[in-house]
Design an enzyme around this catalytic site. Structure first.
Site, mmCIF file in Angstrom:
data_model
loop_
_atom_site.group_PDB
_atom_site.id
_atom_site.type_symbol
_atom_site.label_atom_id
_atom_site.label_comp_id
_atom_site.label_asym_id
_atom_site.label_seq_id
_atom_site.Cartn_x
_atom_site.Cartn_y
_atom_site.Cartn_z
ATOM 1 N N SER A 61 0.821 -1.217 0.000
ATOM 2 C CA SER A 61 0.000 0.000 0.000
ATOM 3 C C SER A 61 0.847 1.257 0.000
ATOM 4 O O SER A 61 2.016 1.235 0.385
ATOM 5 C CB SER A 61 -0.901 0.032 1.242
ATOM 6 O OG SER A 61 -1.642 -1.149 1.354
HETATM 7 N N1 SAH Z 1 -0.378 -5.181 4.109
HETATM 8 C C1 SAH Z 1 0.350 -5.486 2.888
HETATM 9 C C2 SAH Z 1 -0.408 -5.106 1.625
HETATM 10 C C3 SAH Z 1 -1.389 -6.129 1.344
HETATM 11 S S1 SAH Z 1 -2.129 -6.260 -0.249
HETATM 12 C C4 SAH Z 1 1.721 -4.849 2.859
HETATM 13 O O1 SAH Z 1 2.058 -4.086 3.779
HETATM 14 O O2 SAH Z 1 2.475 -5.154 1.936
HETATM 15 C C5 SAH Z 1 -3.405 -7.371 0.255
HETATM 16 C C6 SAH Z 1 -2.961 -8.772 0.574
HETATM 17 O O3 SAH Z 1 -4.106 -9.475 1.036
HETATM 18 C C7 SAH Z 1 -2.432 -9.544 -0.632
HETATM 19 O O4 SAH Z 1 -1.172 -10.032 -0.351
HETATM 20 C C8 SAH Z 1 -3.459 -10.669 -0.799
HETATM 21 O O5 SAH Z 1 -2.880 -11.885 -1.246
HETATM 22 C C9 SAH Z 1 -4.000 -10.811 0.617
HETATM 23 N N2 SAH Z 1 -5.330 -11.434 0.718
HETATM 24 C C10 SAH Z 1 -6.376 -11.351 -0.135
HETATM 25 N N3 SAH Z 1 -7.421 -12.057 0.329
HETATM 26 C C11 SAH Z 1 -7.021 -12.610 1.513
HETATM 27 C C12 SAH Z 1 -7.652 -13.458 2.470
HETATM 28 N N4 SAH Z 1 -8.903 -13.888 2.320
HETATM 29 N N5 SAH Z 1 -6.933 -13.828 3.553
HETATM 30 C C13 SAH Z 1 -5.651 -13.411 3.741
HETATM 31 N N6 SAH Z 1 -5.019 -12.613 2.859
HETATM 32 C C14 SAH Z 1 -5.688 -12.216 1.761
#
Ligand code: SAH
Length: 206
Positions: A61
């Site tokens: 993000s």
């Molecule tokens: N917080 C992260 C950014 C995350 S992007 C950072 O600091 O880099 C969102 C993430 O959520 C992705 O990696 C995606 O694979 C994950 N995601 C999507 N659906 C999910 C679910 N149901 N459970 C766990 N993770 C999930």
């Protein structure tokens, strides 16, 4: 490419300080090297206030949003925090400076593995990464003082409300595609009191 530290100062002045009043959050941004959480080809962009690709179609993000969501959690240093969507592990690393223990769940095993390695290498020992579907939360370590979801949910998963302590805070983007809103929920008497914060764009919670 080696990062110019001036870029990091600029990022913090222009995009982090306007989003938080907490000096500990500003210090966390100074401490955590964002360049360690992105693929090599992204490193020269890492102190711009933008989301960047981290592989598997996912993104880290933008820093201003990480600051804002962190601020909304209202951490004092003693909390047990659950993060859904570990991604690169950057948000979890920021939280590691501001709370006692961070439990973070990632759906995609490849990303969870890279995040684990990065966090281990940098020595953030209070971050615990799990592979799984975050919609179910992580019952094993519940209840949590705060929960942060970093992917957009169609609706707030009930398991997360159940695993939140009374008085605890949930920060979550809710909606679809380009119609998403960041929400802050505070649990009172078993129910969430919800405040809409602002429109946002996140990858979907699957
Ligand atoms: N917080 C992260 C950014 C995350 S992007 C950072 O600091 O880099 C969102 C993430 O959520 C992705 O990696 C995606 O694979 C994950 N995601 C999507 N659906 C999910 C679910 N149901 N459970 C766990 N993770 C999930």
């Amino acid at each position: 490419m080696l990062q110019d530290p001036v870029d990091k100062k600029f990022l913090i002045e222009e995009y982090i300080k306007p989003n938080t009043t907490d000096p500990k959050i500003i210090q966390a941004f100074l401490n955590i090297p964002r360049e360690e959480f992105v693929p090599p080809e992204q490193k020269d962009q890492v102190y711009l206030n933008i989301a960047l690709p981290i592989g598997e179609g996912q993104t880290i993000s933008q820093p201003s949003l990480v600051a804002q969501m962190t601020q909304l959690l209202g951490l004092t240093g003693y909390e047990k925090v659950l993060e859904i969507g570990t991604g690169s592990g950057y948000q979890a690393a920021i939280l590691s400076q501001l709370a006692k223990d961070i439990y973070s769940i990632e759906l995609l095993p490849q990303l969870a593995e890279i995040a684990k390695q990065t966090l281990n290498r940098l020595g953030y020992k209070n971050v615990h990464v799990f592979t799984g579907n975050g919609k179910q939360g992580l019952d094993e370590y519940a209840p949590y003082d705060a929960i942060i979801v970093t992917a957009a949910a169609k609706e707030i998963p009930q398991a997360l409300v159940d695993q939140l302590k009374d008085g605890g805070r949930l920060v979550i983007p809710v909606g679809k595609d380009f119609d998403q809103n960041l929400k802050l929920g505070i649990k009172k008497g078993g129910q969430l009191e919800i405040t809409d914060i602002e429109p946002v764009v996140f990858v979907p919670l699957k």
